[in-house]
Design a protein around this motif. Structure first.
Motif, PDB file in Angstrom:
ATOM      1  N   ARG A   1       0.977  -0.922  -0.145  1.00 33.47           N
ATOM      2  CA  ARG A   1      -0.146  -0.277   0.511  1.00 33.47           C
ATOM      3  C   ARG A   1       0.712   1.331  -0.193  1.00 33.47           C
ATOM      4  N   ILE A   2       1.996   1.366   0.462  1.00 32.92           N
ATOM      5  CA  ILE A   2       2.950   2.443   1.089  1.00 32.92           C
ATOM      6  C   ILE A   2       3.332   1.832  -0.910  1.00 32.92           C
ATOM      7  N   GLY A   3       3.735   0.938  -1.706  1.00 33.91           N
ATOM      8  CA  GLY A   3       3.845   1.638  -2.703  1.00 33.91           C
ATOM      9  C   GLY A   3       5.095   1.303  -3.767  1.00 33.91           C
ATOM     10  N   GLY A   4       5.372   1.248  -4.787  1.00 33.05           N
ATOM     11  CA  GLY A   4       6.461   1.242  -5.373  1.00 33.05           C
ATOM     12  C   GLY A   4       6.900  -0.440  -5.858  1.00 33.05           C
ATOM     13  N   ILE A   5       6.594  -1.841  -5.364  1.00 37.57           N
ATOM     14  CA  ILE A   5       6.535  -2.933  -5.604  1.00 37.57           C
ATOM     15  C   ILE A   5       5.576  -4.327  -6.250  1.00 37.57           C
ATOM     16  N   ASP A   6       6.104  -4.629  -6.963  1.00 35.69           N
ATOM     17  CA  ASP A   6       5.969  -5.056  -8.790  1.00 35.69           C
ATOM     18  C   ASP A   6       5.107  -6.512  -8.307  1.00 35.69           C
ATOM     19  N   TRP A   7       5.472  -7.211  -7.488  1.00 34.80           N
ATOM     20  CA  TRP A   7       4.965  -8.723  -7.301  1.00 34.80           C
ATOM     21  C   TRP A   7       5.685  -9.264  -5.369  1.00 34.80           C
TER      22      TRP A   7
ATOM     23  N   ARG B   1      12.434   0.692   5.898  1.00 32.27           N
ATOM     24  CA  ARG B   1      12.844   1.701   5.352  1.00 32.27           C
ATOM     25  C   ARG B   1      11.229   1.221   4.453  1.00 32.27           C
ATOM     26  N   PRO B   2      10.313   1.583   4.376  1.00 31.62           N
ATOM     27  CA  PRO B   2       8.872   1.009   4.337  1.00 31.62           C
ATOM     28  C   PRO B   2       8.541   1.362   2.708  1.00 31.62           C
ATOM     29  N   ASP B   3       9.445   3.571   2.924  1.00 32.73           N
ATOM     30  CA  ASP B   3       8.923   3.627   1.275  1.00 32.73           C
ATOM     31  C   ASP B   3      10.106   4.020   0.354  1.00 32.73           C
ATOM     32  N   LEU B   4      11.192   2.740   0.643  1.00 35.73           N
ATOM     33  CA  LEU B   4      12.090   2.566  -0.494  1.00 35.73           C
ATOM     34  C   LEU B   4      12.107   2.480  -1.682  1.00 35.73           C
ATOM     35  N   ALA B   5      10.832   1.570  -1.759  1.00 32.90           N
ATOM     36  CA  ALA B   5      10.602   0.978  -3.520  1.00 32.90           C
ATOM     37  C   ALA B   5       9.761   1.931  -4.341  1.00 32.90           C
ATOM     38  N   ARG B   6       9.125   2.872  -3.376  1.00 31.93           N
ATOM     39  CA  ARG B   6       9.177   4.936  -3.759  1.00 31.93           C
ATOM     40  C   ARG B   6       9.898   5.380  -4.439  1.00 31.93           C
ATOM     41  N   GLN B   7      11.447   5.523  -3.486  1.00 31.10           N
ATOM     42  CA  GLN B   7      12.548   6.244  -3.788  1.00 31.10           C
ATOM     43  C   GLN B   7      12.949   5.610  -5.218  1.00 31.10           C
ATOM     44  N   ILE B   8      12.923   4.390  -4.636  1.00 29.76           N
ATOM     45  CA  ILE B   8      14.034   3.760  -5.477  1.00 29.76           C
ATOM     46  C   ILE B   8      12.801   4.188  -7.435  1.00 29.76           C
ATOM     47  N   ARG B   9      12.039   4.183  -7.240  1.00 30.13           N
ATOM     48  CA  ARG B   9      11.131   4.740  -8.566  1.00 30.13           C
ATOM     49  C   ARG B   9      10.795   6.157  -9.129  1.00 30.13           C
TER      50      ARG B   9
ATOM     51  N   LEU C   1       8.993   8.000  -6.954  1.00 27.12           N
ATOM     52  CA  LEU C   1       7.496   8.686  -7.079  1.00 27.12           C
ATOM     53  C   LEU C   1       7.365   9.734  -6.197  1.00 27.12           C
ATOM     54  N   ASP C   2       7.756  10.172  -5.588  1.00 28.06           N
ATOM     55  CA  ASP C   2       8.032  11.073  -4.409  1.00 28.06           C
ATOM     56  C   ASP C   2       9.088  12.993  -4.972  1.00 28.06           C
ATOM     57  N   GLY C   3       9.788  12.320  -6.276  1.00 28.81           N
ATOM     58  CA  GLY C   3      10.739  13.131  -7.114  1.00 28.81           C
ATOM     59  C   GLY C   3      12.072  12.894  -6.857  1.00 28.81           C
ATOM     60  N   ALA C   4      12.327  13.633  -7.162  1.00 30.69           N
ATOM     61  CA  ALA C   4      14.070  12.861  -7.681  1.00 30.69           C
ATOM     62  C   ALA C   4      15.245  12.855  -6.345  1.00 30.69           C
ATOM     63  N   ASP C   5      14.568  14.186  -5.345  1.00 29.08           N
ATOM     64  CA  ASP C   5      15.866  14.792  -4.128  1.00 29.08           C
ATOM     65  C   ASP C   5      14.804  13.955  -3.529  1.00 29.08           C
ATOM     66  N   ALA C   6      14.189  12.758  -3.139  1.00 26.03           N
ATOM     67  CA  ALA C   6      13.236  13.017  -2.272  1.00 26.03           C
ATOM     68  C   ALA C   6      14.009  11.583  -1.250  1.00 26.03           C
ATOM     69  N   GLU C   7      13.604  13.186   0.206  1.00 29.86           N
ATOM     70  CA  GLU C   7      14.428  12.095   1.391  1.00 29.86           C
ATOM     71  C   GLU C   7      13.386  10.775   1.450  1.00 29.86           C
ATOM     72  N   MET C   8      14.156   9.933   2.469  1.00 29.38           N
ATOM     73  CA  MET C   8      12.865   9.084   3.516  1.00 29.38           C
ATOM     74  C   MET C   8      11.588   9.627   4.113  1.00 29.38           C
ATOM     75  N   ALA C   9      11.068   8.940   4.214  1.00 28.34           N
ATOM     76  CA  ALA C   9       9.599   9.432   4.336  1.00 28.34           C
ATOM     77  C   ALA C   9       9.051   9.679   5.585  1.00 28.34           C
ATOM     78  N   PRO C  10       8.709  11.174   6.285  1.00 27.97           N
ATOM     79  CA  PRO C  10       9.472  11.166   7.472  1.00 27.97           C
ATOM     80  C   PRO C  10       8.626  10.425   9.033  1.00 27.97           C
ATOM     81  N   TRP C  11       8.627  10.868   9.788  1.00 24.87           N
ATOM     82  CA  TRP C  11       9.098   9.631  11.064  1.00 24.87           C
ATOM     83  C   TRP C  11       7.382   9.301  11.176  1.00 24.87           C
ATOM     84  N   PRO C  12       6.570  10.734  11.369  1.00 27.32           N
ATOM     85  CA  PRO C  12       5.268  11.071  11.958  1.00 27.32           C
ATOM     86  C   PRO C  12       4.263   9.795  10.547  1.00 27.32           C
TER      87      PRO C  12
END
Length: 347
Positions: A34-40, A241-249, A251-262
């Motif tokens: 649900r956080i996203g970026g995973i194919d299977w 790092r639950p948003d790692l797949a999003r970062q690889i892709r 999805l949050d912008g080329a220079d996006a950092e890790m999702a903030p803790w909150p």
């Protein structure tokens, strides 16, 4: 960078969520997809001994089967079988296929002592002929349109039979081979030997999926360059790092950092409630603490939460605490309100 490396890095990312017994379970698969970026995804292993599995066992390990073998966001989940009985591995693969499984994955990589003592997982890497027989049995029993895939390590205690094992899996009919770039005896000790991935890929005529020590987007790009593999499987890296797949892709912008803790707190609360729905309350806190401990390796903010909950086993109190945190309540004040949160002051 070599031309091959440049070609690999330019290919579309394919990111697979790894099967990890007792860690990447259905609630974790749900949250991470649900956080996203995973194919299977590949499920935790389903152990095969002698005889057919029952639907209840399969449903417990892969509840996504009731949703067309997909997570609620539509990400496919491939069931994984573990065992050494040639006949019954085939029979159970046929059963899963009859239930609509999108693919059948075979586990030849689990390093757990209990599994290996019973001739399962990575212990079979000492028997290449048996590997081929198992894959061939599963392939023969499964309709041609359903892929049969396999996961292996570099070997049991060394790499003397690495290429032989990969060749056996391919000869048996595996359409893809995932390789965790360590031996069974290596466990999860760094480093993962990525150069072996390239050797294996060059030795077989089926796609090889790279796996091992991908913690950051930079690791992802390097493992693809070193291995020449276009698909990468990630397990612990996504848990930490639950948003790692999003970062690889990107999805949050080329220079996006890790999702903030909150932003992770509602996901953690959701995970705990799903876990409570699956297991009795006395077992649910352990799964949450396991995840918080791993998150603490990436997010310093997770450490005081883990410290405060470390001795707390009241599932209701934990649920209330996580709900308050997810709603934006002050973390320190919320944690100090727990009956057993005295550890917070020492964290």
């Amino acid at each position: 960078m070599t031309q091959r490396g440049a070609d690999v890095l330019s290919a579309k990312p394919v990111i697979v969520l790894a099967p990890m017994e007792g860690l990447v379970d259905p609630p974790m698969r749900d949250i991470l997809t649900r956080i996203g970026g995973i194919d299977w995804c590949v499920s935790e292993f389903i152990r095969v001994t002698t005889g057919l599995l029952n639907r209840g066992t399969i449903q417990r390990i892969v509840p996504e089967l009731s949703q067309g073998w997909k997570t609620r966001t539509g990400v496919p989940v491939r069931p994984q079988l573990l065992g050494s009985d040639v006949r019954w591995m085939g029979e159970n693969a046929a059963l899963l296929a009859s239930m609509g499984a999108p693919a059948i994955d075979l586990n030849f990589g689990c390093p757990a002592k209990t599994v290996n003592r019973h001739r399962g997982g990575a212990s079979l890497l000492r028997e290449p002929e048996l590997l081929q027989q198992i894959v061939a049995s599963v392939r023969a029993a499964t309709p041609a349109h359903i892929p049969v895939t396999a996961k292996m390590r570099l070997g049991y205690s060394d790499t003397a039979q690495t290429l032989e094992c990969a060749a056996a899996l391919a000869a048996g009919g595996a359409s893809e081979i995932t390789v965790h770039a360590r031996t069974k005896m290596d466990g999860y000790k760094p480093p993962a030997h990525w150069h072996w991935l390239a050797r294996i890929r060059e030795s077989v005529e089926v796609p090889v999926i790279a796996n091992g020590d991908v913690w950051t987007p930079e690791d992802y790009h390097r493992i693809r360059e070193v291995s020449g593999c276009q698909q990468v499987m990630i397990g612990r890296g996504l848990v930490r790092r639950p948003d790692l797949a999003r970062q690889i892709r990107g999805l949050d912008g080329a220079d996006a950092e890790m999702a903030p803790w909150p932003t992770l707190l509602p996901w953690i609360a959701d995970f705990f409630e799903q876990t409570r729905a699956r297991v009795v309350d006395r077992h649910a806190p352990g799964r949450l603490k396991q995840w918080l401990s791993m998150l603490g390796l990436t997010y310093p903010e997770a450490k005081p939460v883990f410290a405060a909950l470390r001795r707390e086993n009241d599932a209701e109190a934990i649920s209330a605490c996580l709900a308050d945190l997810a709603a934006g309540e002050d973390q320190a004040r919320t944690l100090l309100a727990l009956p057993s949160a005295s550890a917070l002051g020492a964290a």
